[in-house]
Design a protein around this motif. Structure first.
Motif, PDB file in Angstrom:
ATOM      1  N   GLU A 702       0.798  -1.202   0.076  1.00  0.00           N
ATOM      2  CA  GLU A 702      -0.070  -0.136  -0.123  1.00  0.00           C
ATOM      3  C   GLU A 702       0.890   1.405  -0.078  1.00  0.00           C
ATOM      4  OE1 GLU A 702      -2.612  -0.722   3.296  1.00  0.00           O
ATOM      5  OE2 GLU A 702      -4.411  -1.098   2.143  1.00  0.00           O
ATOM      6  N   TRP A 710      -4.109  -2.555  -6.364  1.00  0.00           N
ATOM      7  CA  TRP A 710      -5.160  -3.642  -6.629  1.00  0.00           C
ATOM      8  C   TRP A 710      -5.116  -4.628  -5.583  1.00  0.00           C
ATOM      9  CZ3 TRP A 710      -3.565  -8.431  -8.671  1.00  0.00           C
ATOM     10  CH2 TRP A 710      -2.401  -8.282  -9.039  1.00  0.00           C
ATOM     11  N   TRP A 713      -6.372  -4.378  -2.346  1.00  0.00           N
ATOM     12  CA  TRP A 713      -7.674  -4.570  -2.405  1.00  0.00           C
ATOM     13  C   TRP A 713      -8.106  -5.811  -2.628  1.00  0.00           C
ATOM     14  CZ3 TRP A 713     -11.314  -6.550  -5.688  1.00  0.00           C
ATOM     15  CH2 TRP A 713     -12.498  -5.982  -5.596  1.00  0.00           C
ATOM     16  N   TYR A 717     -10.662  -7.821   0.296  1.00  0.00           N
ATOM     17  CA  TYR A 717     -12.148  -8.151  -0.097  1.00  0.00           C
ATOM     18  C   TYR A 717     -12.128  -9.612  -0.123  1.00  0.00           C
ATOM     19  CZ  TYR A 717     -13.542  -3.385  -0.073  1.00  0.00           C
ATOM     20  OH  TYR A 717     -13.747  -2.228   0.421  1.00  0.00           O
TER      21      TYR A 717
END
Lengths: 805, 231
Positions: A702, A710, A713, A717
């Motif tokens: 990050e 991505w 991410w 998730y």
């Protein structure tokens, strides 16, 4: 009902052909038309009635043999018709085979190329009856059919044709001539067809691709077979002991493959980079004494063998080298080799791949060994399928005959038992014996678990003993002895209790052994992760657990050697020399396989703490193969019990997957997520749990910039969010449910088809009875006025009337 | 391997490969076994036991003494017939020689197997191609369909196209051993055959025909793995 009527209309009236007797090789009729048979037959009777009368009288006795329902009422003529029915000629004669394959080829062509409708009708329904007019039907018809088949073959692609020919049950010479005939005018034929070319071209191409892939696979397979070691050894074992013992060795081979796969990954991504960048050792290496080979401690401790040796740093390796392909992809760019991450993900990936392979092979094996509706027909299957053609020794062959005889007798006894069920008292006694045996076995398992627990507590509380190297071997020794002794106890118990079927007996034995081993391993896992971690604060507990598992593995091997030596060799000598028995000890497949599964579980448990444990297991398995093979050939005989090899290998794979692999995975997941890694050694020494490594890396990414945003991410998730897991499992459940429903539907279709077939059988019997009654009436008429042949047309008319009802 | 390969013409070899389920090595190996059977016998005596059975393939490649010896003998044998290998392949090998092969020696169905695969009019000898057929059906890669077809013909002792009670009782006798003390008693046999017919004779005509037989076989996963002869 429309179907048979249509057939009747189809049949042309053929008044000729009476002179020929339908010999066993006359298989011209591949129609399903009884009408025609009856017609023919009645005409034939009209001419040769007198001769028939005599024959019939001598044949009435043998009728019972062929047909059950209309007992004793068969004539030779009826028998002859029966013998020439298509369903019976197909197993025997060439012409019938040719026509069967002819219609198959037509079907195939129809499916692949879809010619025009008119074309199809012409080619799919050849009027074979036309050829009955010939004077020499058998030879001519065969020729004609052959030429029809050749024509069909010509319209296929070359590869497809060869494939078709290969599967035909004809002799090689005939196949060659068929091939020769169908080869030459291929081009001409293709040119003629023209219009359908586009479709058939696609179909052909697809078929050719499939075939090419298939043959490539076969070539690879045969290449691998040529490469595989032990081909000869396995053949010899199969030849002497049959498929059952062979399944043990094949299972061993499977395990070897699993370990090799795991080891490959571990060496490539963990050990390789670590060896390339060795960390500075804390002190001088201790001197090896030789005992380390058993304990794994001492000079082994600070090597790549164990967890503690691996560094928590990032190894400064430029990206793009072959070693870090999975972790350091080009898009991340410039990222150094992150050892903790590599460690975590390689072990994870190894487990994932193993899981996929295991589940796949298990599913495959289930598909092979459990067929829909395969519950009945045990007598027929035993008689038709139980001979093992691999057996090459006279003695083994005799043994197999003995086994099959016992099996058949047992089956019959069982069957009779089922016809007359046991009394209430007897059943109660049986239930009591079963309950007692189970209670004793469960008690033994529990006792073993408690003993292991108490003993390990004792070892933890007496630290002075832990100082010595040899003391480390005590726990593995105790566990190994328990593992060795308890199954024998279970076997004694099993001998006492009554069992209805031998297969059930085998399953029960496996189940008990498994419970015992699970109990012991569960206790040990609790001991390691619950107690040892707390005791070894400040030290490297991962190293200790890794060494402990190494010791268990080695001790397991040593005890297995001793067991082979004493259990098989010495016992054989005793029973031959002292007891003067001719029987050698039996090779207990179930127990041996369970030992293998136990060893494999230990390996999987230890992979995280000792990455080279699969290598140790591979060496162990190789040695086990040769030791067991030698011992088997010298000391043992094939098991007396019948053994459903494919069912059993399915069961073994399931056991390997379900308690063994799943248990190890749960253990490792717990270690990765919940247990705090030791702070003095290993790749995760600064983190709260091993799983933190992934999170740290994501945070790092990050920070690294938007280019790879991505990835965090995805991590957030897909990995951390539970919703995704739920979704996947819901999908999986849905697929499983759908499959179950499909199988249920298939089962229903099978039932319907069976009913239909038995109805057709009834029809057949009905028609034959009708035919016979016509004969009898004819005969009576014949007796009253000899020599007249006028009323031949009556019987078929009568029959059609009855059908119309 | 190369030597015998060149004897058997390339086209023929390719054709055999196309039309059977055998690999090249297996075909070459069967050339050895059929065309030079006495070599095998000699080797067998020399090796005292039937240990040689799986060897030849391995030895084809690494040329151990047996292979070179067998090969040399094979070449010595061939020159007279060398002009037409095909002709020599048509030569009929009598049953006794085939039956003494270690792979078949212990098999109670050996005579039936030979009869089923024989194409000679008298049904008492096998040509090389028949032998290839036999091996092809019993090989690893043969389809279950063709395996069950030939199994049916092997079990059909009277060659009448169906398995009747007589066939079944002979089959059971083969399985249990022919001797007086080993065979099943008459009542057991009757019961067994009744049960078999009850289970597999779907159309109730008192005999088992090919499709009924294949139906039974398809439910047994072990059949394909046990109906196999490794050369």
């Amino acid at each position: 009902m429309a179907q048979p009527l249509a057939f009747i209309l189809d049949v042309p009236e053929t008044p000729g052909d009476q002179g020929q007797e339908p010999s066993p090789y006359d298989e011209s009729e591949v129609h399903h038309s009884f009408h025609q048979l009856i017609q023919e037959q009645s005409q034939w009777v009209a001419q040769e009635g007198l001769e028939l009368q005599q024959r019939e009288q001598e044949a009435t006795g043998s009728g019972q043999q062929t047909l059950r329902r209309p007992e004793g009422t068969q004539s030779t003529a009826t028998l002859r018709i029966l013998a020439s029915m298509p369903s019976r000629t197909i197993g025997r004669s060439r012409g019938a085979i040719i026509s069967q394959y002819y219609s198959r080829t037509v079907q195939l062509r129809r499916r692949s190329s879809r010619p025009l409708l008119g074309n199809l009708v012409l080619s799919a329904r050849p009027s074979l009856r036309l050829y009955d007019l010939e004077l020499d039907p058998t030879a001519r018809e065969e020729e004609e059919k052959q030429s029809l088949l050749v024509k069909e073959l010509q319209s296929l692609a070359v590869a497809q044709r060869d494939h078709m020919l290969r599967g035909m049950p004809l002799s090689l010479a005939e196949k060659r001539s068929l091939r020769e005939k169908s080869r030459t005018p291929t081009g001409k034929w293709r040119g003629q067809r023209g219009g359908g070319g586009v479709f058939s071209c696609c179909g052909r191409l697809r078929y050719a691709c499939v075939l090419a892939l298939h043959s490539l696979g076969l070539a690879l397979l045969s290449g691998l077979q040529a490469l595989t070691p032990w081909r000869y050894a396995l053949k010899r074992i199969g030849g002497q002991f049959g498929s059952s013992v062979l399944s043990y060795f094949l299972f061993l081979k499977t395990l070897l493959a699993f370990n090799a796969l795991l080891l490959l990954l571990l060496v490539a991504f963990i050990m390789g980079p670590q060896v390339a960048f060795p960390p500075t050792l804390p002190g001088p290496a201790p001197v090896c004494t030789g005992l380390e080979l058993l304990t794994g401690a001492g000079c082994f401790t600070h090597t790549v063998m164990f967890y503690g040796h691996y560094s928590n740093a990032t190894l400064n390796q430029p990206c793009g080298s072959p070693l870090d392909g999975s972790q350091c992809t080009p898009r991340v760019g410039g990222l150094p080799y992150n050892m903790p991450l590599a460690y975590l993900y390689t072990v994870g990936a190894g487990f994932f791949i193993t899981c996929i392979t295991l589940v796949y092979s298990m599913a495959h094996s289930f598909g092979e060994s459990y067929r829909v509706g395969s519950t009945s027909g045990i007598h027929a299957i035993t008689v038709f399928c139980s001979w093992d053609y691999k057996v090459t020794q006279k003695r083994a062959s005799r043994l197999q005959q003995d086994n099959i005889r016992t099996r058949l007798k047992e089956l019959l006894a069982e069957w009779q038992l089922r016809q007359s069920p046991r009394s209430v008292c007897g059943r109660l006694r049986q239930a009591a014996a079963l309950g007692l045996a189970w209670l004793l076995c469960l008690g033994t398992a529990l006792g073993c678990a408690v003993a292991v627990h108490v003993f390990s507590e004792f070892l933890i509380q007496s630290p002075e003993a832990a100082g010595q190297e040899a003391a480390l071997l005590v726990l593995p020794l105790v566990v190994g002895l328990l593992n060795l002794g308890a199954p024998y106890l279970c076997r004694v118990l099993a001998a006492l209790e009554p069992h209805d079927s031998p297969v059930l007996e085998v399953y029960v034995a496996i189940c008990r052994n498994l419970i015992l081993k699970l109990a012991i391993l569960g206790t040990l896992c609790y001991h390691w992760l619950g107690l040892r971690v707390a005791v070894l604060q400040g030290q490297c507990w991962e190293d200790f657990v890794g060494q402990e598992l190494y010791r268990f593995l080695v001790m397991d091997f040593v005890l297995m050697l001793l067991d082979t030596l004493f259990g098989e060799l010495v016992w054989r000598i005793i029973s031959e020399k002292k007891l003067k028995r001719r029987r050698k000890p039996e090779f207990d497949i179930a127990r041996n396989v369970l030992e293998l599964i136990y060893g494999q579980t230990l390996t999987w448990l230890g992979v995280l703490f000792s990455p080279l444990l699969p290598a140790v297991q591979i060496i162990k398995l190789l040695l086990v193969f040769y030791v067991k093979k030698t011992s088997l050939l010298a000391n043992c005989q094939a098991p007396r019990r019948p053994w459903l090899a494919s069912h059993m290998s399915t069961v073994f794979l399931t056991l390997l997957c379900f308690p063994a692999f799943l248990g190890a995975a749960v253990f490792l997941c717990y270690a990765v997520w919940q247990v705090k890694p030791s702070s003095t050694c290993g790749p995760f020494r600064t983190l709260d749990s091993m799983y933190e490594a992934g999170r740290v890396w994501v945070r790092y990414l990050e920070a690294a910039g938007p280019r790879v945003s991505w990835l965090p991410w995805v991590h957030r998730y897909l990995v951390e969010n539970t919703f995704f897991v739920f979704l996947v499992s819901a999908l999986l459940l849905a697929v499983i449910y759908l499959n179950i429903q499909v199988v249920r539907g298939q089962r229903r279709v099978i039932c319907l088809l069976k009913e239909q077939i038995s109805n057709e059988g009834e029809d057949k019997i009905f028609l034959i009875n009708k035919l016979h009654s016509i004969y009898e009436r004819k005969e009576r008429e014949e007796r009253s006025r000899v020599g007249t042949t006028e009323e031949t047309a009556a019987p078929p008319a009568l029959l059609t009337e009855e059908r119309g009802d | 391997m190369g030597g015998s390969g060149s004897r058997l013409s390339k086209e023929l070899l390719a054709e055999y490969q196309d039309l059977t389920f055998l690999t090249k090595q297996e075909i070459l190996l069967s050339v050895h076994v059929v065309l030079a059977p006495h070599l095998v016998d000699n080797e067998q005596q020399a090796r005292s036991g039937n240990e040689h059975t799986g060897k030849p393939i391995a030895e084809n490649t690494n040329s151990s003494p047996l292979s070179t010896r067998a090969h040399r003998r094979f070449c010595e044998l061939l020159p007279q017939e060398q002009r037409s290998v095909e002709e020599s392949l048509l030569a009929q090998v009598p049953f006794e020689q085939i039956l003494s092969l270690p792979e078949l020696k212990a098999n109670p169905f050996k005579e039936r197997i030979c009869r089923v695969f024989s194409t000679s009019p008298t049904r008492d000898s096998l040509s090389f191609e028949d032998f290839l057929d036999l091996l092809s059906v019993f090989s690893d890669t043969a389809t279950p369909d063709i395996k069950s077809h030939y199994a049916f013909r092997i079990f059909d002792f009277d060659d009448d196209g169906t398995l009747n009670r007589e066939d079944l009782s002979r089959l059971v006798n083969c399985l249990t051993g022919e001797g007086e003390d080993t065979r099943l008693s008459a009542s057991e046999m009757k019961q067994l055959i009744d049960n078999i017919l009850e289970e597999s004779d779907i159309d109730r005509d008192g005999t088992i025909n090919l499709s009924e037989f294949q139906h039974v076989i398809s439910r047994s996963p072990d059949f394909a793995s046990s109906f196999k002869i490794v050369l």
